[in-house]
Structure formats: structure tokens, C-alpha cells
Design a protein around this motif. Structure first.
Motif, short mmCIF file in Angstrom:
data_model
loop_
_atom_site.label_atom_id
_atom_site.label_comp_id
_atom_site.label_asym_id
_atom_site.label_seq_id
_atom_site.Cartn_x
_atom_site.Cartn_y
_atom_site.Cartn_z
N PRO A 73 0.92 -1.42 -0.05
CA PRO A 73 -0.04 0.01 -0.03
C PRO A 73 0.85 1.25 0.03
CG PRO A 73 -0.77 -1.42 1.64
CD PRO A 73 0.52 -2.38 1.17
N VAL A 74 2.07 1.40 0.58
CA VAL A 74 2.61 2.34 0.75
C VAL A 74 3.41 2.70 -0.37
CG1 VAL A 74 5.06 3.43 1.77
CG2 VAL A 74 3.23 2.44 3.46
N VAL A 75 3.88 1.68 -1.23
CA VAL A 75 4.57 1.89 -2.58
C VAL A 75 3.49 2.32 -3.51
CG1 VAL A 75 5.40 0.66 -4.47
CG2 VAL A 75 6.35 0.16 -2.15
N GLN A 76 2.24 1.88 -3.37
CA GLN A 76 0.96 2.46 -4.35
C GLN A 76 0.70 3.88 -4.02
OE1 GLN A 76 0.00 0.52 -6.78
NE2 GLN A 76 -1.47 2.40 -7.25
N LEU A 77 0.82 4.26 -2.89
CA LEU A 77 0.68 5.45 -2.45
C LEU A 77 1.69 6.52 -2.95
CD1 LEU A 77 -0.73 5.39 1.38
CD2 LEU A 77 -1.96 6.12 -0.81
N ILE A 78 2.85 6.08 -2.81
CA ILE A 78 4.11 6.93 -3.41
C ILE A 78 3.80 7.18 -5.03
CG2 ILE A 78 6.47 6.86 -3.80
CD1 ILE A 78 6.97 5.41 -1.04
N GLN A 79 3.51 5.95 -5.55
CA GLN A 79 3.39 5.88 -7.02
C GLN A 79 2.27 6.89 -7.28
OE1 GLN A 79 2.70 1.97 -8.68
NE2 GLN A 79 2.50 2.83 -10.77
N VAL A 80 1.05 6.82 -6.80
CA VAL A 80 -0.09 7.66 -7.07
C VAL A 80 0.35 9.02 -6.92
CG1 VAL A 80 -2.29 8.33 -6.52
CG2 VAL A 80 -1.68 5.79 -6.68
N SER A 81 1.15 9.20 -5.74
CA SER A 81 1.13 10.89 -5.38
C SER A 81 2.31 11.34 -6.54
CB SER A 81 1.56 10.95 -4.09
OG SER A 81 3.00 10.40 -3.80
N LEU A 82 3.17 10.68 -6.87
CA LEU A 82 4.08 11.18 -7.84
C LEU A 82 3.93 11.12 -9.11
CD1 LEU A 82 7.46 9.64 -6.08
CD2 LEU A 82 6.46 12.15 -5.68
N VAL A 83 3.17 9.96 -9.66
CA VAL A 83 2.87 9.82 -10.96
C VAL A 83 1.90 10.79 -11.46
CG1 VAL A 83 2.16 8.26 -12.80
CG2 VAL A 83 3.90 7.32 -11.01
N ASP A 84 0.86 10.60 -10.60
CA ASP A 84 -0.50 11.59 -10.85
C ASP A 84 -0.27 13.10 -10.60
OD1 ASP A 84 -1.43 9.11 -11.84
OD2 ASP A 84 -2.88 8.77 -10.11
N GLY A 85 0.47 13.24 -9.50
CA GLY A 85 0.64 14.70 -8.98
C GLY A 85 1.86 15.10 -9.23
N GLY A 86 2.82 14.46 -9.13
CA GLY A 86 4.11 14.86 -9.24
C GLY A 86 4.57 15.39 -7.82
N ALA A 87 5.82 16.01 -7.70
CA ALA A 87 6.10 16.67 -6.52
C ALA A 87 5.39 17.92 -6.22
CB ALA A 87 7.41 17.01 -6.61
N GLU A 88 4.58 18.37 -6.84
CA GLU A 88 3.81 19.55 -6.53
C GLU A 88 2.90 19.26 -5.58
OE1 GLU A 88 1.98 20.98 -10.37
OE2 GLU A 88 3.96 21.73 -11.17
N SER A 89 2.39 17.89 -5.59
CA SER A 89 1.34 17.40 -4.46
C SER A 89 1.71 18.05 -3.03
CB SER A 89 0.96 16.08 -4.49
OG SER A 89 0.41 15.87 -5.91
N TYR A 90 3.28 17.43 -2.76
CA TYR A 90 3.90 17.83 -1.58
C TYR A 90 4.00 19.38 -1.35
CZ TYR A 90 4.35 12.82 -1.65
OH TYR A 90 4.03 11.56 -1.86
N LEU A 91 4.31 20.09 -2.35
CA LEU A 91 4.56 21.43 -2.38
C LEU A 91 3.38 22.30 -2.16
CD1 LEU A 91 6.36 23.76 -2.56
CD2 LEU A 91 5.98 23.93 -5.00
N HIS A 92 2.15 21.60 -2.53
CA HIS A 92 0.97 22.25 -2.28
C HIS A 92 0.41 21.98 -0.80
CE1 HIS A 92 -0.51 22.06 -6.83
NE2 HIS A 92 0.48 23.05 -6.66
N ILE A 93 0.98 20.89 -0.48
CA ILE A 93 0.68 20.71 1.20
C ILE A 93 1.24 21.79 2.13
CG2 ILE A 93 1.09 19.02 3.20
CD1 ILE A 93 0.76 16.80 1.03
N LEU A 94 2.40 22.26 1.70
CA LEU A 94 2.99 23.44 2.48
C LEU A 94 2.89 24.65 2.11
CD1 LEU A 94 6.57 21.75 2.59
CD2 LEU A 94 4.90 21.54 4.25
N THR A 95 2.04 25.16 0.82
CA THR A 95 1.96 26.32 0.64
C THR A 95 0.45 26.64 0.67
OG1 THR A 95 1.86 25.47 -1.69
CG2 THR A 95 4.06 26.29 -1.08
N ARG A 96 -0.35 25.76 0.27
CA ARG A 96 -2.01 25.96 0.15
C ARG A 96 -2.43 26.10 1.56
NH1 ARG A 96 -4.62 23.06 -5.08
NH2 ARG A 96 -3.28 24.03 -6.80
N PRO A 97 -3.31 27.27 2.07
CA PRO A 97 -3.56 27.30 3.48
C PRO A 97 -4.58 26.10 3.73
CG PRO A 97 -4.01 29.50 2.02
CD PRO A 97 -3.23 28.18 1.22
#
Length: 270
Positions: free
Chosen positions: A25-49
Motif C-alpha cells: 500500500p505504501v508503494v502504491q501511495l507513493i506511485q499515485v502521489s508522484l505519477v499522478d500529481g508529481g512533487a507539486e502535491s507535496y509542495l501544495h501541502i506546505l503552500t496552500r492554506p
């Protein structure tokens, strides 16, 4: 050779469960977060209110619940261990009773206490002519988390307190130490490993608890609810995966630090 085969057979079920319910499951989560959203998903967590507030609210709430649970449970656990009185067994059983309830039921308890038709609302109508309500807010969630966190810590404190060396306390009294000094220098250090362990579990449980938050989720913005919203309502699977990994990472760091601190405390204590 036979011992190696036996060890492998014994550890195989744990490896299968770990791979099936954690690694894959963790590998799948990493794949979904990076392939579908890219590193921007993690950046949005820290930048979007919205996401940053959800993360900070969850961490703050979990830390506050942990601190208050440790304070209340330490006092209660020491009292229940040191004193005998009629009805003690019943009281201990009642304190551990919340462990039997799922989060949704605890959410209903909070509504019955502080919802629109709850006890506080009725008391407010009688005393001030207005309903006193806090069930559907972060305060209601705090009391819900506190309700199922205190029993975990109380039982741990009671177990550790039963193993206290009372000779050390008597020695402290004979040397003129008062109750606070004995608690600070003898009792608290002896309880510290148990408090660290139960406190870390309390924090981790509060970080990921969903049922209570879902029941009270009118004006509540915590990570489990944000993940649920992104996954089910917004179909933003990449962000839901990234938020899940962040939640898991924060919880893992807390547990790892607690284990390290607990091990060092035990080592220092001999």
C-alpha cells in the motif's frame, strides 16, 4: 541449517502481513502521489492554506490531547495504584470501558454531551437562555479524542506504578524530601518509559483517528477528514495519497523518537 529453516517459517507470516498491508500500500501511495500529481502535491501541502492548516491543526490537536491525557492519567493512575477503596475495581473497569467503543460511537457521545440537544445545550437554555454547543468543532473533537486516550495511558501508568521501588520513596522521605521532590526525582523518572510509550501511541492514534472526526465533521479541518474529502468528493487521488504519506511520516517520526528516547531512558536507569 534446520534452525534457519525454522526461523524463516516462523517469520514468514509476519513478512506476508507486512508486505500485504504495509509495504505494497505504501508503494502504491507513493506511485499515485508522484505519477499522478508529481512533487507539486507535496509542495501544495506546505503552500496552500487549506492543506497546511489541516496539517498544523492535526499535529497541534494530537499534541494537546497527548499532553492533557498524560497529565490526567498520571495523577489518576498513581492514585488508583496507591490507595484501596470500595468500588475501585468498578472504577478501573469504567475507565477502561472507552477502549471497547469505535470512534463513531464516541462521536455520538460527544454530541449527546455538547450537541444541539445535549446536556450542555439544555443547561445553557436553563441558565442563560441559549444553547451551549461545542460538539461540532475542534473542541468537541478534542474531548472525543481525550475520552479514548485517557484509558490507554491510565492502564500503562498503573502497570508501571505497581513496579515502583517504595524503598526509594522511603529513603527520600527520611532525607527530608517533600512529596513534590519525591514525585519529581523518584516517581516520574520511574514512570518515564511508560509515559513516553503510551504518549506516543496516544499521539499516533489522535493523528489518524477518523470515526470521531467523521461523526463531528461540521466545522473540523483535520488530516483524516481532508484525505477523505480529497479522495471521495474531489477525486484528487494524488493529493489524498500525498496527505496520507505525510500523516504516516509524522506519526512514524513521533513513534521512532519515542522509542529512541524510551530506550535511552531504560539504559540510563540500568
Amino acid at each position: 541449517m534446520k534452525n534457519n529453516h525454522l526461523t524463516f517459517i516462523l517469520i514468514l507470516p509476519a513478512l506476508i502481513i507486512s508486505c500485504a498491508f504495509f509495504l505494497l500500500p505504501v508503494v502504491q501511495l507513493i506511485q499515485v502521489s508522484l505519477v499522478d500529481g508529481g512533487a507539486e502535491s507535496y509542495l501544495h501541502i506546505l503552500t496552500r492554506p487549506l492543506y497546511l492548516k489541516s496539517l498544523l491543526s492535526t499535529v497541534t490537536l494530537s499534541a494537546l490531547v497527548t499532553a492533557v491525557s498524560l497529565a490526567i492519567a498520571t495523577i489518576s493512575g498513581l492514585f488508583l495504584t496507591r490507595y484501596e477503596f470500595r468500588g475501585k475495581e468498578l472504577l478501573v473497569a469504567m475507565l477502561s470501558f472507552p477502549l471497547a467503543f469505535p470512534g463513531v460511537v464516541i462521536g455520538f457521545f460527544v454530541i449527546m454531551l455538547a450537541g444541539r440537544q445535549g446536556l450542555f445545550a439544555q443547561a445553557g437554555l436553563l441558565l442563560a437562555g441559549e444553547r451551549w454547543m461545542f460538539a461540532y468543532s475542534i473542541s468537541g473533537l478534542f474531548f472525543g479524542y481525550l475520552y479514548f486516550s485517557i484509558p490507554r495511558v491510565v492502564l500503562t501508568v498503573m502497570g508501571a506504578a505497581e513496579k515502583l521501588d517504595h524503598n526509594l520513596m522511603e529513603a527520600g522521605r527520611s532525607l527530608g524530601a517533600n512529596r513534590w521532590q519525591i514525585f519529581k526525582d523518584v516517581t516520574l523518572p520511574a514512570l518515564k518509559p511508560g509515559l513516553i510509550s503510551s504518549g506516543s501511541i496516544c499521539f499516533a492514534t489522535s493523528m489518524g483517528a477518523f470515526g470521531t472526526a467523521f461523526t463531528l465533521a461540521t466545522n473540523i479541518n483535520v488530516l483524516p477528514m481532508t484525505i477523505y474529502t480529497e479522495f471521495t468528493l474531489n477525486a484528487n487521488f494524488a493529493m489524498a495519497a500525498a496527505l496520507s504519506l505525510i500523516l504516516g511520516f509524522v506519526t512514524w517520526v513521533c513513534l521512532a523518537l519515542a522509542k529512541r528516547q524510551g530506550d535511552s531512558t531504560v539504559a540510563m536507569g540500568g
